[in-house]
Scaffold this motif. Structure first.
Motif, PDB file in Angstrom:
ATOM      1  N   ARG A 297      36.412  31.681  29.829  1.00 55.42           N
ATOM      2  CA  ARG A 297      36.161  31.012  31.094  1.00 55.42           C
ATOM      3  C   ARG A 297      37.460  31.008  31.890  1.00 55.42           C
ATOM      4  O   ARG A 297      38.553  31.040  31.319  1.00 55.42           O
ATOM      5  N   ILE A 298      37.321  30.975  33.205  1.00 57.76           N
ATOM      6  CA  ILE A 298      38.472  30.776  34.076  1.00 57.76           C
ATOM      7  C   ILE A 298      38.191  29.512  34.886  1.00 57.76           C
ATOM      8  O   ILE A 298      37.273  29.478  35.697  1.00 57.76           O
ATOM      9  N   THR A 299      38.957  28.472  34.628  1.00 57.73           N
ATOM     10  CA  THR A 299      38.782  27.194  35.313  1.00 57.73           C
ATOM     11  C   THR A 299      39.887  27.046  36.348  1.00 57.73           C
ATOM     12  O   THR A 299      41.065  26.958  35.989  1.00 57.73           O
ATOM     13  N   LEU A 300      39.534  27.042  37.608  1.00 55.29           N
ATOM     14  CA  LEU A 300      40.542  26.963  38.661  1.00 55.29           C
ATOM     15  C   LEU A 300      41.167  25.571  38.676  1.00 55.29           C
ATOM     16  O   LEU A 300      40.487  24.571  38.890  1.00 55.29           O
ATOM     17  N   ASP A 301      42.456  25.495  38.444  1.00 56.19           N
ATOM     18  CA  ASP A 301      43.186  24.245  38.296  1.00 56.19           C
ATOM     19  C   ASP A 301      43.129  23.416  39.581  1.00 56.19           C
ATOM     20  O   ASP A 301      43.410  23.918  40.669  1.00 56.19           O
ATOM     21  N   PHE A 302      42.805  22.123  39.436  1.00 57.95           N
ATOM     22  CA  PHE A 302      42.687  21.264  40.616  1.00 57.95           C
ATOM     23  C   PHE A 302      44.023  21.084  41.334  1.00 57.95           C
ATOM     24  O   PHE A 302      44.070  20.693  42.501  1.00 57.95           O
ATOM     25  N   GLN A 303      45.135  21.351  40.648  1.00 66.32           N
ATOM     26  CA  GLN A 303      46.451  21.208  41.265  1.00 66.32           C
ATOM     27  C   GLN A 303      46.820  22.421  42.119  1.00 66.32           C
ATOM     28  O   GLN A 303      47.835  22.398  42.815  1.00 66.32           O
ATOM     29  N   ASN A 304      46.017  23.455  42.048  1.00 69.57           N
ATOM     30  CA  ASN A 304      46.363  24.686  42.749  1.00 69.57           C
ATOM     31  C   ASN A 304      45.381  24.948  43.880  1.00 69.57           C
ATOM     32  O   ASN A 304      44.172  24.770  43.725  1.00 69.57           O
ATOM     33  N   GLN A 305      45.887  25.366  45.015  1.00 67.80           N
ATOM     34  CA  GLN A 305      45.044  25.750  46.141  1.00 67.80           C
ATOM     35  C   GLN A 305      44.948  27.271  46.150  1.00 67.80           C
ATOM     36  O   GLN A 305      45.891  27.964  46.552  1.00 67.80           O
ATOM     37  N   ALA A 306      43.808  27.765  45.681  1.00 70.72           N
ATOM     38  CA  ALA A 306      43.667  29.202  45.478  1.00 70.72           C
ATOM     39  C   ALA A 306      42.192  29.552  45.410  1.00 70.72           C
ATOM     40  O   ALA A 306      41.325  28.676  45.369  1.00 70.72           O
ATOM     41  N   VAL A 307      41.912  30.836  45.396  1.00 71.46           N
ATOM     42  CA  VAL A 307      40.581  31.323  45.057  1.00 71.46           C
ATOM     43  C   VAL A 307      40.719  32.220  43.837  1.00 71.46           C
ATOM     44  O   VAL A 307      41.737  32.900  43.657  1.00 71.46           O
ATOM     45  N   CYS A 308      39.704  32.204  43.009  1.00 70.70           N
ATOM     46  CA  CYS A 308      39.678  33.092  41.851  1.00 70.70           C
ATOM     47  C   CYS A 308      38.251  33.588  41.689  1.00 70.70           C
ATOM     48  O   CYS A 308      37.328  32.790  41.475  1.00 70.70           O
ATOM     49  N   ILE A 309      38.072  34.884  41.792  1.00 69.31           N
ATOM     50  CA  ILE A 309      36.742  35.486  41.724  1.00 69.31           C
ATOM     51  C   ILE A 309      36.678  36.385  40.494  1.00 69.31           C
ATOM     52  O   ILE A 309      37.568  37.212  40.273  1.00 69.31           O
ATOM     53  N   LEU A 310      35.643  36.200  39.692  1.00 71.14           N
ATOM     54  CA  LEU A 310      35.430  37.025  38.503  1.00 71.14           C
ATOM     55  C   LEU A 310      34.333  38.035  38.802  1.00 71.14           C
ATOM     56  O   LEU A 310      33.287  37.682  39.361  1.00 71.14           O
ATOM     57  N   PHE A 311      34.568  39.288  38.426  1.00 69.92           N
ATOM     58  CA  PHE A 311      33.607  40.359  38.655  1.00 69.92           C
ATOM     59  C   PHE A 311      33.184  40.956  37.316  1.00 69.92           C
ATOM     60  O   PHE A 311      34.025  41.199  36.440  1.00 69.92           O
ATOM     61  N   GLU A 312      31.895  41.223  37.186  1.00 67.98           N
ATOM     62  CA  GLU A 312      31.396  41.961  36.024  1.00 67.98           C
ATOM     63  C   GLU A 312      31.474  43.452  36.329  1.00 67.98           C
ATOM     64  O   GLU A 312      30.872  43.932  37.288  1.00 67.98           O
ATOM     65  N   ILE A 313      32.197  44.183  35.505  1.00 70.78           N
ATOM     66  CA  ILE A 313      32.412  45.614  35.743  1.00 70.78           C
ATOM     67  C   ILE A 313      31.469  46.465  34.898  1.00 70.78           C
ATOM     68  O   ILE A 313      30.845  47.407  35.386  1.00 70.78           O
ATOM     69  N   ASP A 314      31.350  46.130  33.619  1.00 73.39           N
ATOM     70  CA  ASP A 314      30.562  46.958  32.707  1.00 73.39           C
ATOM     71  C   ASP A 314      29.092  46.549  32.763  1.00 73.39           C
ATOM     72  O   ASP A 314      28.564  45.880  31.865  1.00 73.39           O
ATOM     73  N   ARG A 315      28.427  46.956  33.823  1.00 73.43           N
ATOM     74  CA  ARG A 315      26.991  46.694  33.986  1.00 73.43           C
ATOM     75  C   ARG A 315      26.253  47.847  33.305  1.00 73.43           C
ATOM     76  O   ARG A 315      26.037  48.902  33.899  1.00 73.43           O
ATOM     77  N   ARG A 316      25.861  47.645  32.090  1.00 74.77           N
ATOM     78  CA  ARG A 316      25.408  48.760  31.259  1.00 74.77           C
ATOM     79  C   ARG A 316      24.191  49.490  31.816  1.00 74.77           C
ATOM     80  O   ARG A 316      24.096  50.700  31.745  1.00 74.77           O
ATOM     81  N   ASN A 317      23.245  48.742  32.363  1.00 76.31           N
ATOM     82  CA  ASN A 317      22.036  49.384  32.874  1.00 76.31           C
ATOM     83  C   ASN A 317      22.129  49.754  34.351  1.00 76.31           C
ATOM     84  O   ASN A 317      21.230  50.397  34.891  1.00 76.31           O
ATOM     85  N   ASP A 318      23.211  49.336  34.993  1.00 77.27           N
ATOM     86  CA  ASP A 318      23.390  49.561  36.428  1.00 77.27           C
ATOM     87  C   ASP A 318      24.888  49.685  36.700  1.00 77.27           C
ATOM     88  O   ASP A 318      25.497  48.822  37.318  1.00 77.27           O
ATOM     89  N   PRO A 319      25.509  50.753  36.224  1.00 79.03           N
ATOM     90  CA  PRO A 319      26.974  50.819  36.158  1.00 79.03           C
ATOM     91  C   PRO A 319      27.665  50.886  37.515  1.00 79.03           C
ATOM     92  O   PRO A 319      27.245  51.614  38.413  1.00 79.03           O
ATOM     93  N   LEU A 320      28.727  50.100  37.646  1.00 82.82           N
ATOM     94  CA  LEU A 320      29.572  50.160  38.840  1.00 82.82           C
ATOM     95  C   LEU A 320      30.394  51.451  38.836  1.00 82.82           C
ATOM     96  O   LEU A 320      30.598  52.065  39.888  1.00 82.82           O
ATOM     97  N   ILE A 321      30.867  51.839  37.672  1.00 87.61           N
ATOM     98  CA  ILE A 321      31.550  53.127  37.528  1.00 87.61           C
ATOM     99  C   ILE A 321      30.477  54.128  37.125  1.00 87.61           C
ATOM    100  O   ILE A 321      30.032  54.164  35.971  1.00 87.61           O
TER     101      ILE A 321
END
Length: 304
Positions: free
Chosen positions: A57-81
């Motif tokens: 998990r990536i939990t964005l720290d409440f002390q930090n003002q930021a954005v953090c976006i997680l992307f799924e890359i290995d889409r086995r049935n619908d590949p991005l690559i």
């Protein structure tokens, strides 16, 4: 007569319905690699189920003002690559605060040494693809720091020699061994060193910024063909840049994100969201990083 036609079009094209009908299916006919990544591959909540004995998990720290976006890359049935001969990693995070823009490529592996060697190649392949795509489609002012994480169970045979070779050339892949749910926020929110050790932390989560909510949850799977579209979108095979519409939280209106190698433009009505979006972009220094400017969309042209 012209106004009547506009009213009919507004009734026919409902951005909220377009989002509701969105399928988890990449669209290579209309979108390029980066657009497919941004529209279809985000992981709301930044929590990943178990694979090869580990999950994170990536939990964005409440002390930090930021954005953090997680992307799924290995889409086995619908590949991005799309090239199935190319190795591809599992996930990628994009962390942005006022000083940093960090892309961390994350591969989850079991204990086998050969598998971990393959994991390194998977990370390197996506790094190469991303560097080329960002160079082709986003402002040249944007400077991205790339790094990798190899997430494995304890007792895995980590290829330290290969990792050290890459580190000597400037690219860091941090091996993290953890048997339960790893918290990766400390390792995607800063540049890592190969000497870093995993220290499990429980992090108090912040409220996501509006722009993170927009980017991760309400990208439209088709373009709104309004006046801005007619003036700015070019249909061609090797089109450069990105063009994406996002529904606003009031679910009655949308904005347009257009970007190329020179600038980024946000086309938006004068409404309550514009100033908040602008303030958050300034907070993250993204107006400078992405050479962002705003253009005004008239209410009367909505959904034309």
């Amino acid at each position: 007569m012209k106004q009547d036609k506009k009213k009919q079009m507004k009734q026919k094209i409902n951005p909220a319905q377009i989002l509701k009908d969105k399928k988890d299916k990449l669209d290579w006919q209309n979108f390029n690699f980066l657009e497919n990544l941004l529209v279809f591959c985000t992981v709301p909540g930044r929590s990943v189920p178990k694979e090869s004995g580990v999950h994170f998990r990536i939990t964005l720290d409440f002390q930090n003002q930021a954005v953090c976006i997680l992307f799924e890359i290995d889409r086995r049935n619908d590949p991005l690559i799309k090239n199935q001969a190319l190795k591809r990693p599992d996930y990628m995070s994009l962390y942005i605060d006022c000083t940093s823009c960090i892309c961390t490529i994350i591969e989850m592996k079991g204990k086998n040494h050969n598998s971990l060697e393959n994991g390194i190649e998977q990370i390197l392949k996506l790094k190469e693809i991303l560097q080329n795509e960002i160079s082709d489609h986003l402002p040249s002012k944007l400077k991205v720091k790339y790094q990798g994480i190899l997430l494995t169970p304890y007792n895995s045979q980590i290829p330290f020699k290969k990792i050290a070779e890459l580190a000597s050339s400037g690219f860091i892949i941090l091996p993290i061994q953890y048997d339960h749910k790893a918290e990766l926020y400390p390792y995607v929110s800063k540049p890592n060193k190969i000497t870093d050790k995993y220290n499990h932390q429980e992090i108090t989560e912040s409220m996501a910024l509006l722009i993170e909510e927009i980017l991760t949850k309400i990208a439209l799977p088709k373009r709104m063909e309004d006046d801005y579209y007619s003036s700015n979108f070019v249909i061609e095979k090797d089109r450069k840049g990105i063009y994406i519409n996002y529904l606003l939280p009031d679910v009655t209106d949308y904005i347009t994100l257009l970007s190329n190698t020179k600038f980024t433009e946000i086309n938006i009505e004068e409404n309550e969201y514009k100033e908040k979006i602008k303030a958050e972009l300034e907070l993250l220094n993204l107006i400078n990083k992405l050479a962002i400017k705003f253009s005004h969309r008239q209410i009367s042209e909505s959904n034309n």
